[in-house]
Design an enzyme around this catalytic site. Structure first.
Site, PDB file in Angstrom:
ATOM      1  N   LYS A 123       0.885  -1.217  -0.149  1.00 57.82           N
ATOM      2  CA  LYS A 123      -0.157   0.076  -0.064  1.00 57.82           C
ATOM      3  C   LYS A 123       0.965   1.252  -0.016  1.00 57.82           C
ATOM      4  CE  LYS A 123      -3.564  -2.732  -0.321  1.00 57.82           C
ATOM      5  NZ  LYS A 123      -4.481  -2.585  -1.338  1.00 57.82           N
ATOM      6  N   GLY A 135      -8.742  -3.057   2.554  1.00 59.91           N
ATOM      7  CA  GLY A 135      -9.798  -3.376   2.706  1.00 59.91           C
ATOM      8  C   GLY A 135     -10.387  -2.647   4.285  1.00 59.91           C
ATOM      9  N   ASN A 153      -7.329  -1.630  -5.452  1.00 57.34           N
ATOM     10  CA  ASN A 153      -7.836  -3.041  -5.157  1.00 57.34           C
ATOM     11  C   ASN A 153      -7.798  -3.777  -6.555  1.00 57.34           C
ATOM     12  OD1 ASN A 153      -8.216  -2.709  -2.447  1.00 57.34           O
ATOM     13  ND2 ASN A 153     -10.105  -1.596  -2.871  1.00 57.34           N
ATOM     14  N   ARG A 200      -8.973  -6.706  -7.747  1.00 59.14           N
ATOM     15  CA  ARG A 200      -9.541  -7.818  -7.891  1.00 59.14           C
ATOM     16  C   ARG A 200     -11.180  -7.141  -7.883  1.00 59.14           C
ATOM     17  NH1 ARG A 200     -11.816  -6.392  -2.997  1.00 59.14           N
ATOM     18  NH2 ARG A 200     -10.480  -5.700  -1.455  1.00 59.14           N
TER      19      ARG A 200
END
Lengths: 180, 455
Positions: B116, B164, B290, B292
């Site tokens: 990140k 997340g 992200n 995905r």
């Protein structure tokens, strides 16, 4: 999460008292009784001859729970299903007699011998002791041995050499032999 | 196109992926733990392989077992869903080595954007505004203090391997920083296996806005609009919607175009989401990417008419995007509510148990993605998401009313099983939500107001 059980005299005495109780109410001669405290677990095993009828015509393995056998509804603990009764939850093992099933510890390919062309680890009627290797499950080129945990005689080999197996898939059935 | 795809996931998303595969004529292989043996996707899929016991690390996180299952069933591709191995560069590498296509952007991109802190650097290089903070992991508590002094408190300490909404701690003043730093390192190591941290300026009154992008292997990148995910409880999203309410269209467009450009710059392939935080002055900053499919992807599908899983599979198979940016014409408003098996009156404690009754809502413009059914045993081994209820309407007030109607119909009963349907209805009824002015503090304010009324 498992609890830590300190083995104390009161605990042992309590377990013995429970065992005596269970044996008293169990129908028929009990071959083996196991009580366990951590993660619970009660196992009662009856010998096949006196507990369950032989396979009914048209039936699979005997699943007598009073209905199929015309016996009066038993009180106490009856051999509904010989073999083990686990207190852990999860689906019950398929109805089978006293056979012990060795299951695949992972998903992969089952091999009966250490190398192609060599003699299989076991054949039907072989006697195995705890720790004896009965096969290999290969996954990602890693060979994982499958071993007998209790003494027994190989009754049935369920999976062909080189066949794909799932996690927990039954591989081999043993008839348990008393140790010693 | 692939003839067989293995779905390396469980629950609602596994079924959702399998359904699109079925529509495309692709043979589906489900994998399951012993706890999921009789689950919705295992009943739906063409084949199923039991890969391990209930604990995720021995089943859904078990790369070797999943690869073996793929080889056993002849799957040419694996769709990892979200969570689990979906953003694991090592798994992506293994798949490539095994000649299996993993649906997603590949190990290199996963590594770059999965870190990140590094993702902030990539974003900055791609021209996205980032919050003041570090783009490399902090080397010491001393450095943390220096950076925090420079950017000003409050600051947020975040795990490099997090994401997340996890691995985040807010530090309001210099006195609490040293202890917070150590605690965050310990927690990050325990949760993600990586203790490294980075620092970011805290934005109060923040809105969480994210942009959906699609990129193929031939250089085409488009965006599919933005989602507002500001309604969160403890940094976990509970209600998502598109388009972001109350944000000027020009600002949203600016973010979407910039996000697509950044994805191209990062050589992104597949479906991805770039997350931003927007402050009270509508200034926006990149926070993370992200790599995905997201849980809340259905709201984008509902307003665009585009099946994101279908696009993912086409991209993974090397096909070019059929859609051009001018083909993306979102219409109306879509809202999603995440129904979880938690007790909203007991601190949202997860309530595993056996479901006796399960009657999801239906009717006009309602979509329910769920693996729930009577007889489902909710396992404590997995996250408690039970169902996603999605409502579409031409405008936001109608969408909210429709969602409330749908939630009111939803019957979930089971001994010991609680669910968050009523909590979600209360959330939707909050004045700031109705006004479209809610920020990430919405649920806290709601809880505080309820506590005051009770006390």
């Amino acid at each position: 999460m498992s609890e830590e059980f300190r083995v104390t005299e009161p605990l042992v005495r309590s377990l013995c008292a429970e065992a005596i109780q269970l044996l008293a109410v169990a129908q028929g001669p009990v071959r083996r009784l196991k009580l366990q405290a951590g993660r619970v677990s009660v196992e009662i095993e009856w010998p096949t001859e006196t507990s369950l009828p032989a396979a009914w015509p048209g039936d699979g393995a005997p699943t007598a729970n009073g209905k199929a056998s015309n016996r009066a509804e038993p009180t106490g603990i009856s051999p509904v299903r010989s073999g083990v009764i686990h207190a852990e939850g999860g689906p019950p093992p398929p109805a089978e007699d006293d056979g012990v099933t060795l299951r695949s510890p992972l998903v992969g390919t089952f091999y009966r011998a250490s190398e192609p062309g060599t003699r299989p680890f076991v054949e039907v009627d072989d006697v195995v002791r705890p720790g004896d290797q009965i096969g290999i499950v290969e996954a990602m080129k890693l060979m994982n041995p499958v071993e007998a945990e209790r003494p027994g005689r190989v009754r049935q080999i369920l999976v062909a050499n080189g066949a794909a197996v799932e996690f927990d898939q039954p591989l081999i059935v043993l008839s348990p032999l008393d140790a010693g | 196109m692939f003839s067989t795809v293995l779905i390396a996931n469980r629950g609602e998303i596994a079924l959702r992926i399998a359904r699109t595969c079925r529509e495309m004529g692709i043979r589906t292989v489900a994998v399951c733990s012993t706890a999921d043996r009789d689950s919705a996707v295992t009943r739906f899929a063409d084949a199923c392989v039991q890969i391990g016991p209930a604990p995720a690390r021995r089943s859904y996180l078990n790369a070797a077992a999943i690869i073996e299952a793929a080889h056993q069933t002849g799957a040419e591709a694996i769709h990892p869903g979200y969570g689990f191995l979906s953003e694991d560069p090592m798994f992506a590498d293994i798949c490539q080595g095994e000649g299996i296509v993993l649906v997603g952007p590949g190990a290199t991109v996963l590594e770059r954007l999965g870190d990140k802190a590094r993702a902030r650097e990539v974003a900055a290089q791609a021209g996205l505004p980032v919050l003041p903070g570090t783009t490399h992991p902090l080397t010491s508590a001393q450095e943390a203090r220096e950076v925090a002094d420079e950017i000003g408190y409050p600051v947020i300490v975040k795990a490099v391997a997090g994401g997340g909404g996890r691995g985040i701690s807010l530090v309001r003043d210099p006195a609490t920083l040293p202890r917070a730093y150590e605690a965050a390192r310990t927690a990050a190591l325990a949760t993600f296996g990586d203790p490294r941290l980075y620092l970011e300026q805290f934005v109060s009154s923040a809105r969480h806005i994210e942009v959906q992008v699609l990129a193929d292997r031939h250089g085409s990148v488009i965006h599919l609009g933005a989602r507002d995910c500001s309604a969160q409880r403890r940094r976990q999203k509970i209600v998502e919607e598109t388009p972001p309410p109350g944000l000027p269209g020009a600002v949203v467009d600016e973010m979407c175009v910039a996000a697509a450009r950044a994805a191209a710059h990062a050589d992104y392939v597949g479906a991805g989401t770039l997350e931003f935080v927007v402050d009270a002055d509508n200034r926006w900053y990149f926070i993370e990417a992200n790599c995905r499919l997201q849980v809340e992807h259905p709201v984008t599908e509902m307003v665009t008419g585009i099946d994101l899983v279908r696009e993912q599979l086409r991209i993974a198979a090397g096909e070019p995007l059929e859609l051009r940016q001018t083909d993306v014409l979102p219409r109306g408003v879509a809202i999603e509510c995440r129904v979880t098996a938690e007790d909203a009156d007991a601190g949202f404690r997860p309530t595993p148990g056996l479901i006796d009754e399960f009657e999801p809502p239906g009717g006009p413009f309602i979509r329910v993605d769920t693996h729930g059914r009577p007889g489902l045993r909710i396992s404590p081994d997995y996250d408690p998401l039970l169902a996603k209820v999605v409502a579409w309407a031409p405008d936001r007030p109608q969408a909210i009313a429709r969602m409330d109607r749908a939630l009111a119909e939803f019957r979930i009963e089971g001994r010991g099983v609680h669910h968050t349907v009523e909590f979600l209805r209360r959330t939707l009824a909050q004045a700031e939500f109705v006004a479209g002015q809610h920020t990430t503090g919405l649920v806290e304010r709601m809880a505080a107001a309820e506590a005051r009324r009770a006390g």
